[in-house]
Scaffold this motif. Structure first.
Motif, PDB file in Angstrom:
ATOM      1  N   ALA A  59       0.834  -1.208   0.000  1.00  0.00           N
ATOM      2  CA  ALA A  59       0.000   0.000   0.000  1.00  0.00           C
ATOM      3  C   ALA A  59       0.867   1.256   0.000  1.00  0.00           C
ATOM      4  CB  ALA A  59      -0.928  -0.012   1.217  1.00  0.00           C
ATOM      5  N   VAL A  60       1.945   1.227   0.780  1.00  0.00           N
ATOM      6  CA  VAL A  60       2.852   2.381   0.837  1.00  0.00           C
ATOM      7  C   VAL A  60       3.497   2.624  -0.526  1.00  0.00           C
ATOM      8  CG1 VAL A  60       5.012   3.227   1.843  1.00  0.00           C
ATOM      9  CG2 VAL A  60       3.293   2.162   3.303  1.00  0.00           C
ATOM     10  N   ALA A  61       3.722   1.542  -1.281  1.00  0.00           N
ATOM     11  CA  ALA A  61       4.346   1.677  -2.591  1.00  0.00           C
ATOM     12  C   ALA A  61       3.523   2.584  -3.506  1.00  0.00           C
ATOM     13  CB  ALA A  61       4.523   0.302  -3.236  1.00  0.00           C
ATOM     14  N   TYR A  62       2.185   2.490  -3.411  1.00  0.00           N
ATOM     15  CA  TYR A  62       1.331   3.343  -4.236  1.00  0.00           C
ATOM     16  C   TYR A  62       1.506   4.814  -3.881  1.00  0.00           C
ATOM     17  CZ  TYR A  62      -1.345  -0.594  -6.144  1.00  0.00           C
ATOM     18  OH  TYR A  62      -1.740  -1.714  -6.821  1.00  0.00           O
ATOM     19  N   LEU A  63       1.782   5.090  -2.619  1.00  0.00           N
ATOM     20  CA  LEU A  63       1.850   6.470  -2.149  1.00  0.00           C
ATOM     21  C   LEU A  63       3.258   7.059  -2.207  1.00  0.00           C
ATOM     22  CD1 LEU A  63      -0.410   6.066   1.033  1.00  0.00           C
ATOM     23  CD2 LEU A  63      -1.086   6.928  -1.222  1.00  0.00           C
ATOM     24  N   VAL A  64       4.274   6.209  -2.135  1.00  0.00           N
ATOM     25  CA  VAL A  64       5.645   6.699  -2.016  1.00  0.00           C
ATOM     26  C   VAL A  64       6.555   6.140  -3.112  1.00  0.00           C
ATOM     27  CG1 VAL A  64       7.669   6.817  -0.512  1.00  0.00           C
ATOM     28  CG2 VAL A  64       5.377   6.961   0.477  1.00  0.00           C
ATOM     29  N   ASN A  65       6.660   4.831  -3.211  1.00  0.00           N
ATOM     30  CA  ASN A  65       7.628   4.219  -4.132  1.00  0.00           C
ATOM     31  C   ASN A  65       7.302   4.532  -5.596  1.00  0.00           C
ATOM     32  OD1 ASN A  65       7.864   3.007  -1.585  1.00  0.00           O
ATOM     33  ND2 ASN A  65       8.790   1.174  -2.435  1.00  0.00           N
ATOM     34  N   TYR A  66       6.076   4.254  -6.013  1.00  0.00           N
ATOM     35  CA  TYR A  66       5.720   4.451  -7.416  1.00  0.00           C
ATOM     36  C   TYR A  66       5.780   5.912  -7.834  1.00  0.00           C
ATOM     37  CZ  TYR A  66       4.049  -0.394  -7.003  1.00  0.00           C
ATOM     38  OH  TYR A  66       3.950  -1.738  -6.782  1.00  0.00           O
ATOM     39  N   PRO A  67       5.241   6.851  -7.031  1.00  0.00           N
ATOM     40  CA  PRO A  67       5.383   8.266  -7.419  1.00  0.00           C
ATOM     41  C   PRO A  67       6.839   8.713  -7.519  1.00  0.00           C
ATOM     42  CG  PRO A  67       3.642   8.030  -5.801  1.00  0.00           C
ATOM     43  CD  PRO A  67       4.334   6.693  -5.881  1.00  0.00           C
ATOM     44  N   HIS A  68       7.696   8.167  -6.697  1.00  0.00           N
ATOM     45  CA  HIS A  68       9.111   8.567  -6.747  1.00  0.00           C
ATOM     46  C   HIS A  68       9.714   8.230  -8.106  1.00  0.00           C
ATOM     47  CE1 HIS A  68      12.298   5.356  -6.356  1.00  0.00           C
ATOM     48  NE2 HIS A  68      13.104   6.393  -6.380  1.00  0.00           N
ATOM     49  N   PHE A  69       9.351   7.088  -8.682  1.00  0.00           N
ATOM     50  CA  PHE A  69       9.804   6.756 -10.031  1.00  0.00           C
ATOM     51  C   PHE A  69       9.109   7.633 -11.066  1.00  0.00           C
ATOM     52  CE2 PHE A  69      10.741   2.634  -7.932  1.00  0.00           C
ATOM     53  CZ  PHE A  69      12.061   2.474  -8.333  1.00  0.00           C
ATOM     54  N   LEU A 310       0.008  20.019  -6.200  1.00  0.00           N
ATOM     55  CA  LEU A 310      -0.844  18.885  -5.873  1.00  0.00           C
ATOM     56  C   LEU A 310      -1.172  18.077  -7.120  1.00  0.00           C
ATOM     57  CD1 LEU A 310      -2.524  17.316  -3.799  1.00  0.00           C
ATOM     58  CD2 LEU A 310      -4.409  18.920  -4.227  1.00  0.00           C
ATOM     59  N   GLY A 311      -1.419  18.761  -8.226  1.00  0.00           N
ATOM     60  CA  GLY A 311      -1.669  18.068  -9.483  1.00  0.00           C
ATOM     61  C   GLY A 311      -0.472  17.258  -9.934  1.00  0.00           C
ATOM     62  N   PHE A 312       0.728  17.798  -9.741  1.00  0.00           N
ATOM     63  CA  PHE A 312       1.957  17.078 -10.071  1.00  0.00           C
ATOM     64  C   PHE A 312       2.075  15.802  -9.239  1.00  0.00           C
ATOM     65  CE2 PHE A 312       6.436  16.275  -9.027  1.00  0.00           C
ATOM     66  CZ  PHE A 312       6.993  16.154 -10.287  1.00  0.00           C
ATOM     67  N   ILE A 313       1.770  15.905  -7.943  1.00  0.00           N
ATOM     68  CA  ILE A 313       1.873  14.746  -7.049  1.00  0.00           C
ATOM     69  C   ILE A 313       0.826  13.687  -7.405  1.00  0.00           C
ATOM     70  CG2 ILE A 313       1.641  13.987  -4.658  1.00  0.00           C
ATOM     71  CD1 ILE A 313       2.778  16.723  -3.821  1.00  0.00           C
ATOM     72  N   VAL A 314      -0.397  14.127  -7.621  1.00  0.00           N
ATOM     73  CA  VAL A 314      -1.464  13.193  -7.997  1.00  0.00           C
ATOM     74  C   VAL A 314      -1.151  12.551  -9.347  1.00  0.00           C
ATOM     75  CG1 VAL A 314      -3.903  12.990  -8.613  1.00  0.00           C
ATOM     76  CG2 VAL A 314      -3.227  14.367  -6.637  1.00  0.00           C
ATOM     77  N   GLY A 315      -0.630  13.353 -10.274  1.00  0.00           N
ATOM     78  CA  GLY A 315      -0.239  12.815 -11.571  1.00  0.00           C
ATOM     79  C   GLY A 315       0.842  11.756 -11.447  1.00  0.00           C
ATOM     80  N   GLY A 316       1.780  11.968 -10.519  1.00  0.00           N
ATOM     81  CA  GLY A 316       2.825  10.978 -10.285  1.00  0.00           C
ATOM     82  C   GLY A 316       2.271   9.682  -9.737  1.00  0.00           C
ATOM     83  N   ALA A 317       1.300   9.798  -8.833  1.00  0.00           N
ATOM     84  CA  ALA A 317       0.676   8.600  -8.279  1.00  0.00           C
ATOM     85  C   ALA A 317      -0.061   7.819  -9.363  1.00  0.00           C
ATOM     86  CB  ALA A 317      -0.271   8.978  -7.150  1.00  0.00           C
ATOM     87  N   ALA A 318      -0.784   8.544 -10.220  1.00  0.00           N
ATOM     88  CA  ALA A 318      -1.520   7.891 -11.313  1.00  0.00           C
ATOM     89  C   ALA A 318      -0.565   7.256 -12.310  1.00  0.00           C
ATOM     90  CB  ALA A 318      -2.424   8.905 -12.006  1.00  0.00           C
TER      91      ALA A 318
END
Length: 380
Positions: A59-69, A310-318
């Protein structure tokens, strides 16, 4: 993946002393201090909770790991045409953008296509070795980069000799950890595909151990000397980031099975601290950054630049969800291959390794000294 932020003092004269990315406590926790708080707690957690912790880290990967990439792709390919044409970038940096942004993904795509088409599990297994090799390199270079960032923000710079000591120690610790892992794990499976590590004579590991011990001692002495010359001051959050990256996340990563599950998230959080600060400064630089957002119901977010961040962060998560889950899931459903030989998770294997390795090359270009955007937006 190498995060090289060893910028010159002359490029950052506007940075006031004592400045932080987000604040003293937030910087400490995000840059690496959280590792020193979490690791002791994990020794108190019974190993039977490993499954629960693994599920939590997914679950943390969706919020932290994946957006970081994903953020590295958002930044690297933004205005990519201008970068590869050399508009505002010197010739060397222009070629680096072309190599990392075009040549590297094409070569990797060809490699994986050939390996999958020929069902060559041995060849594909080499990709796993490459990923682990570059991941370790990336971790230690990022730790060094975080120290350089904090040094610039605090106006407590390291001279060229000190930087060489820090870099040599980074590589020595990384090579020692890599050799030790190759000795401890000779064969394994990654997403259903077997891989084999490279055996090295014990005397090479002994030499690496001596080099790591000696360079660590030299680093400690250098930091003590800098502390004295700076009147008892150091970029402490940067030092914490450097120590955590080299020793907690690389050298002793296998000290606890639970710790291996947590380290990627801590590394990603360290990266996000820089990227979010950088993107905030980018958005603040816009001509309408200070006006209220539309519609008015969004005014509780503050100025327009915050909404864009915020849009940049949400876009990274998506984008992270798309890259790590949706795309490999669709490829698995649409493209037939020999599942008896290559397993049922081939495209998850390919995508994960592709992104990890490519991430190294992207960061090695974006965050290096001489990139005009780094000095313009990171240290404001």
């Amino acid at each position: 993946m190498a995060l090289d932020l060893s910028v010159d003092a002359s490029a950052t004269k506007a940075a006031p002393p004592g400045k932080y990315l987000f604040g003293p406590v937030a910087d400490f926790l995000m840059l690496g201090g959280g590792a020193f708080l979490i690791l002791p707690v994990l020794f108190l957690v019974p190993l039977e909770y490993e499954g629960a912790l693994a599920a939590t880290m997914v679950a943390v990967a969706y919020l932290v790991n994946y957006p970081h990439f994903a953020h590295s792709y958002q930044i690297f390919y933004r205005n990519f045409g201008r970068k590869v044409s050399g508009d505002g970038y010197d010739r060397s940096l222009q070629f680096r953008y072309i190599f990392a942004g075009v040549a590297v993904p094409l070569v990797m795509a060809g490699f994986f296509a050939y390996g999958a088409a020929t069902a060559n599990t041995r060849l594909l297994g080499y990709a796993t070795n490459a990923m682990f090799f570059f991941v370790g390199w990336h971790y230690v270079k990022q730790g060094y980069g975080m120290l350089m960032v904090d040094a610039v923000l605090k106006r407590k710079f390291f001279d060229d000799r000190a930087k060489k000591v820090l870099l040599f120690n980074s590589y020595a610790v990384w090579i020692l950890a890599w050799l030790q892992t190759n000795s401890a794990v000779t064969q394994g499976k990654y997403y259903g595909l077997e891989y084999y590590t490279f055996a090295a004579p014990s005397w090479i590991t002994d030499i690496a151990l001596l080099a790591a011990v000696a360079s660590t001692a030299a680093t400690v002495l250098m930091l003590i000397d800098r502390w004295r010359k700076n009147g008892g001051g150091l970029p402490y959050n940067g030092v914490v980031a450097y120590v955590a990256s080299l020793y907690l996340w690389i050298l002793i990563a296998r000290i606890n099975p639970l710790w291996l599950l947590v380290v990627p998230a801590l590394h990603s959080l360290q990266y996000l601290a820089v990227v979010w600060r950088y993107q905030t400064n980018v958005e603040r630089d816009g001509p309408d950054a200070a006006r209220d957002p539309e519609p008015k119901m969004l005014s509780f977010l503050g100025p327009l630049y915050r909404l864009r961040v915020l849009g940049f962060i949400v876009g990274g998560a998506a984008l992270g969800y798309l890259g790590f889950w949706l795309i490999p899931f669709m490829l698995t459903a649409l493209i037939p291959y020999d599942k008896q030989v290559l397993g049922s998770s081939l495209f998850f294997f390919i995508v994960l390794i592709f992104i990890n390795v490519h991430h190294y090359f992207l960061d090695n270009v974006m965050w290096r000294r001489g990139n005009p955007e780094v000095s313009k937006y990171l240290f404001r």
